[in-house]
Enzyme design. Sequence first.
Site, PDB file in Angstrom:
ATOM      1  N   GLU A  60       0.816  -1.211   0.000  1.00 53.19           N
ATOM      2  CA  GLU A  60       0.000   0.000   0.000  1.00 53.19           C
ATOM      3  C   GLU A  60       0.854   1.267   0.000  1.00 53.19           C
ATOM      4  OE1 GLU A  60      -2.413  -3.379   1.149  1.00 53.19           O
ATOM      5  OE2 GLU A  60      -0.533  -2.620   1.997  1.00 53.19           O
ATOM      6  N   HIS A 130     -10.999  -6.276   8.563  1.00 51.69           N
ATOM      7  CA  HIS A 130     -11.746  -5.986   7.337  1.00 51.69           C
ATOM      8  C   HIS A 130     -13.035  -5.222   7.622  1.00 51.69           C
ATOM      9  CE1 HIS A 130      -9.171  -9.419   6.228  1.00 51.69           C
ATOM     10  NE2 HIS A 130      -9.222  -8.933   5.005  1.00 51.69           N
TER      11      HIS A 130
END
Length: 325
Positions: A60, A130
Amino acid sequence: MAKMNLLQAINNALITAMEDDEKVMVFGEDVGHFGGVFRATSNLQQKFGRDRCFNTPLTEQGIIGFANGLASQGSVPVAEIQFGDYIFPAFDQIVNETAKWRYRSGGQFSCGTLTIRTPYGGGIAGGHYHSQSPEAYFAHTPGMKIVIPRNPYQAKGLLLASIRDDNPVLFMEPKRLYRASVGDVPEDDFTLPLGKAEITKSGSDITLVAWGAQMEVLDKASELAQKEGIDAEVIDLRSILPWDADTVCESVVKTGRLLISHEAPLTGGFASEIAATVQDKCFLNLESPIARVCGLDTPYPLAHEKEYMPDHLKVFEAIKRTVHY
């Protein structure tokens, strides 16, 4: 108009932007060959080629660093972070580079054409890696815009506006709404204003404020309140940086009460900023303390997700407490 779910609206917005401007490119983990983990970028690579829609390594920090370089050199990157929870390795790039590049260079360089898309929030039994809602971390960062749609129509209009805005935008997508329902979305190109809230329901007794998936919760709670004779005004903030304090304060002056709800934990959540601002500007109009109905100050649970979520029943009970204070 066409019937689209939220995912289809996002996909349609990306196609519209890429057709309109050849400098727009889409990239992230797995976005190319099969359209990403949620399929939001389906068929973009087939339609626009590997130069404009492509996979990146699973890093990322690298995705956003690469996107910053592209944006500063004139491209219009739309970078996907696969889950909002995984944006933290890119935190330094976003906060110290994306948001500050124009300022630190005295306007010579800018990452203003960068849009970062990421799914956020719970409701899918994803557990603590998540399901997080990290918007408040980034709302503390001057130089960014943060945009969160509540339905397919909003998603297309706000995403197109974000891509074309001259500031870096973090576009957060409520993933539990991706396929939850469909709505009418114009097939033509259109945008919605960033930084402008929308009053989705007028009322006189209490102002309810939220964004993203939490808007559905407020709608259900306001229906329950209506049966009790409580007339709630409902506001979708849509952008939390900048946020539309004028619309919220005008509503609170009218109703005398305010309730703010978000999925993120209570402490340090963006509801705190809204409450502080409204208290400052509307103190003499308030008839009860400002209420916050938020997530718990705990890691997002898997087994007890329903207990964690600030659902419509929790909001309804808070509405009654506030109105009858």
